[in-house]
Design a protein around this motif. Structure first.
Motif, PDB file in Angstrom:
ATOM      1  N   PHE A 209       9.657 -12.013  -6.193  1.00  0.00           N
ATOM      2  CA  PHE A 209       9.652 -10.693  -5.578  1.00  0.00           C
ATOM      3  C   PHE A 209      10.911 -10.403  -4.768  1.00  0.00           C
ATOM      4  O   PHE A 209      11.013  -9.355  -4.126  1.00  0.00           O
ATOM      5  N   LYS A 211      14.382  -9.288  -3.418  1.00  0.00           N
ATOM      6  CA  LYS A 211      15.310  -8.186  -3.668  1.00  0.00           C
ATOM      7  C   LYS A 211      16.551  -8.380  -2.819  1.00  0.00           C
ATOM      8  O   LYS A 211      16.474  -8.946  -1.719  1.00  0.00           O
ATOM      9  N   TRP A 218       9.565 -10.802   3.754  1.00  0.00           N
ATOM     10  CA  TRP A 218       8.995  -9.547   3.274  1.00  0.00           C
ATOM     11  C   TRP A 218       8.221  -9.752   1.971  1.00  0.00           C
ATOM     12  O   TRP A 218       7.382  -8.903   1.610  1.00  0.00           O
ATOM     13  N   ASN A 219       8.497 -10.816   1.266  1.00  0.00           N
ATOM     14  CA  ASN A 219       7.889 -11.014  -0.051  1.00  0.00           C
ATOM     15  C   ASN A 219       6.411 -11.383   0.024  1.00  0.00           C
ATOM     16  O   ASN A 219       5.729 -11.401  -1.005  1.00  0.00           O
ATOM     17  N   PRO A 222       4.238  -8.101  -1.319  1.00  0.00           N
ATOM     18  CA  PRO A 222       3.923  -7.992  -2.751  1.00  0.00           C
ATOM     19  C   PRO A 222       3.092  -9.167  -3.253  1.00  0.00           C
ATOM     20  O   PRO A 222       2.369  -9.026  -4.243  1.00  0.00           O
ATOM     21  N   GLN A 225      -0.441  -8.050  -2.738  1.00  0.00           N
ATOM     22  CA  GLN A 225      -0.756  -7.058  -3.766  1.00  0.00           C
ATOM     23  C   GLN A 225      -1.032  -7.738  -5.102  1.00  0.00           C
ATOM     24  O   GLN A 225      -1.978  -7.383  -5.820  1.00  0.00           O
ATOM     25  N   ASN A 226      -0.207  -8.720  -5.431  1.00  0.00           N
ATOM     26  CA  ASN A 226      -0.369  -9.443  -6.689  1.00  0.00           C
ATOM     27  C   ASN A 226      -1.692 -10.207  -6.729  1.00  0.00           C
ATOM     28  O   ASN A 226      -2.346 -10.292  -7.783  1.00  0.00           O
ATOM     29  N   ASP A 229      -4.351  -7.939  -7.712  1.00  0.00           N
ATOM     30  CA  ASP A 229      -4.208  -7.525  -9.109  1.00  0.00           C
ATOM     31  C   ASP A 229      -4.768  -8.564 -10.075  1.00  0.00           C
ATOM     32  O   ASP A 229      -5.438  -8.209 -11.055  1.00  0.00           O
ATOM     33  N   ASP A 322       1.911  -0.718   0.550  1.00  0.00           N
ATOM     34  CA  ASP A 322       3.063   0.019   0.015  1.00  0.00           C
ATOM     35  C   ASP A 322       3.939   0.564   1.134  1.00  0.00           C
ATOM     36  O   ASP A 322       5.173   0.494   1.083  1.00  0.00           O
ATOM     37  N   VAL A 325       6.116  -2.129   3.202  1.00  0.00           N
ATOM     38  CA  VAL A 325       7.340  -2.659   2.593  1.00  0.00           C
ATOM     39  C   VAL A 325       8.297  -1.535   2.190  1.00  0.00           C
ATOM     40  O   VAL A 325       9.239  -1.763   1.438  1.00  0.00           O
TER      41      VAL A 325
END
Length: 482
Positions: A209, A211, A218-219, A222, A225-226, A229, A322, A325
């Motif tokens: 994740f 960037k 910060w990762n 996500p 979130q993953n 999912d 969302d 981040v």
């Protein structure tokens, strides 16, 4: 008539001429060898003397067999085959260094340096084989243990089982590298806990994740979130930093905080929200609606700490993750924790969905007083800020042996019934005198209780002084624990 006579004369003349020519040529017949040299040398003799096949036929076939189909270029006429040295491996004088380094001819002794290399290579191969065998045996033992403890906690409160995901993620970098063998210990610790309660354990490499220009912390957003999912049955995701040990694995999360009844008792009402260790003037609502709580978190001495957090599956949670981040916050704040503190303090409607609990409920530290530091019975210990004074590994090694290890529960009901029946039989056989004896023992117990009570008061006083010292130590670490 005249014509016929004429032809007869011509024929006679011709015969006489031929006879004369033959007679005249006889003296020159002796010099024909000089004029025609090939007349005295047969072609077969010429071929037999010059052809290389005659050389091959003369060489001993038993010593150096030669393929008859080979060309002339492959036949060494000058050097007999028996004079060429041959080794067992088929090499010659021009063999490579590799052949010299590992001689195959038993008659040629190896040098000391060559033998050392051979021994080292053998030892290395043996070590690798042993390590692989140990790893395989460990994996088999782990699978066997996890199968034995699977679901043995027999949790009754909801949510339970695969409705809860315990999530850990890292990219293998950061201060956690100071702790020896951290990954293996964390994996074992959390796999055991999740198997015991039938939770889902998930590990994620958060480098996927990453960037550009964004800190790795910060990762974790996500990653949460993953987790939702890929686990569609999950109602809650529990994020845990790597530098955390689950100390009391018998404690289930529903009984700790997730069940509505326990949540109602655990939630802190009217608790002040801290901002960099100072009161912010903002408090948690007294009339919090438990059905709207989608995130559970705790504060340390400075403010919210994102090392241990619980998220409920909901539209609010997905929207909040969302927003959290969003580049607006990523560019403004160095880490996700500072951004979270800002969002909570500035947005009242968001605070309505966040439940604050006392720190030791879900995020006790390895140092600190009664409100912060781990005490026996707390579910976990977090080594936040240990890197400030470079004591991460030291503290970890201190707590690791003190954790409770998940074991397969033993069925002791039959043994307990047997002991109870034996006690009843003994009491009946002892008669009425046993009652007086019991009273005497009761008085002794009361006396012992009074003494224990007095000792407890003294211990509390000592603990208070110890906690005050630990609070001072933690305050010195300051922002380092964050």
């Amino acid at each position: 008539m005249k014509v016929t006579r004429k032809f007869q004369l011509i024929g006679a003349f011709a015969l006489i001429s031929i006879a004369a020519l033959i007679y005249l040529s006889i003296p020159y017949a002796r010099h024909l060898d000089d004029v025609l040299p090939w007349k005295s040398h047969g072609s077969e003799v010429e071929v037999q003397e010059d052809a290389p096949v005659t050389v091959i036929a003369e060489q001993p076939q038993t010593e150096s067999p030669v393929d008859e189909n080979k060309s002339e270029a492959t036949v060494d006429i000058d050097t007999p085959a028996t004079e060429q040295p041959q080794s067992e491996s088929g090499g010659d004088e021009n063999s490579t260094d590799a052949a010299v380094a590992t001689p195959t001819d038993a008659s040629e002794p190896t040098t000391e340096s060559e033998q050392v290399k051979i021994d080292e290579a053998t030892e290395e191969a043996d070590a690798e084989a042993d390590a692989e065998a140990l790893q395989q045996a460990y994996a088999e033992d782990r699978q066997s243990l996890l199968a034995e403890i699977q679901g043995k906690a027999q949790d009754t409160l909801e949510p339970k089982g695969n409705k809860i995901v315990v999530l850990t993620a890292t990219d293998g970098k950061g201060h956690n590298n100071e702790i020896n063998n951290l990954f293996d210990m964390v994996t074992e610790n959390r796999e055991d806990y999740c198997a015991f309660h039938e939770y889902t354990y998930q590990f994620t490499n958060i480098s996927q994740f990453q960037k550009d220009g964004r800190a790795a912390v910060w990762n974790k957003i996500p990653a949460v979130q993953n987790a939702f999912d890929i686990n569609p049955d999950a109602e809650w995701v529990w994020w845990l930093d790597m530098d955390i040990i689950i100390m009391t694995p018998s404690q289930d999360l529903a009984g700790l905080v997730l069940n509505p009844d326990t949540m109602k008792e655990r939630i802190a009402y009217d608790a002040p929200i801290k901002n960099n260790g100072k009161p912010s003037g903002v408090t948690v609502s007294r009339d919090v609606d438990l059905s709207k709580i989608d995130m559970i978190i705790a504060q340390d001495h400075a403010g919210v700490n994102a090392g241990s957090m619980l998220f409920r599956r909901s539209d609010w949670t997905f929207s909040f993750l969302d927003m959290w981040v969003d580049p607006v916050y990523v560019d403004r704040f160095h880490n996700e924790q500072d951004a979270l503190s800002h969002i909570i303090l500035k947005h009242e409607k968001i605070r309505e969905h966040i439940g604050f609990v006392p720190q030791r409920v879900i995020n006790a530290y390895s140092v600190g007083g009664n409100e912060m530091g781990w005490r026996e019975g707390d579910i976990l210990v977090h080594f936040a800020g240990c890197w400030v004074d470079k004591k991460c590994n030291e503290r970890w090694q201190d707590f690791w042996p003190r954790r409770t290890v998940v074991e397969v529960p033993q069925d002791t009901s039959a043994a307990a019934e047997s002991v109870e029946s034996n006690n009843e039989a003994d009491s009946a056989a002892a008669g009425p005198d046993s009652a007086n004896g019991d009273e005497g023992e009761g008085e002794k117990k009361d006396d012992g209780a009074d003494e224990k009570k007095d000792d407890g008061a003294g211990e509390k006083k000592d603990d208070k002084e110890h906690d005050e010292k630990e609070d001072d130590t933690e305050a010195q670490e300051g922002e380092g624990s964050r």
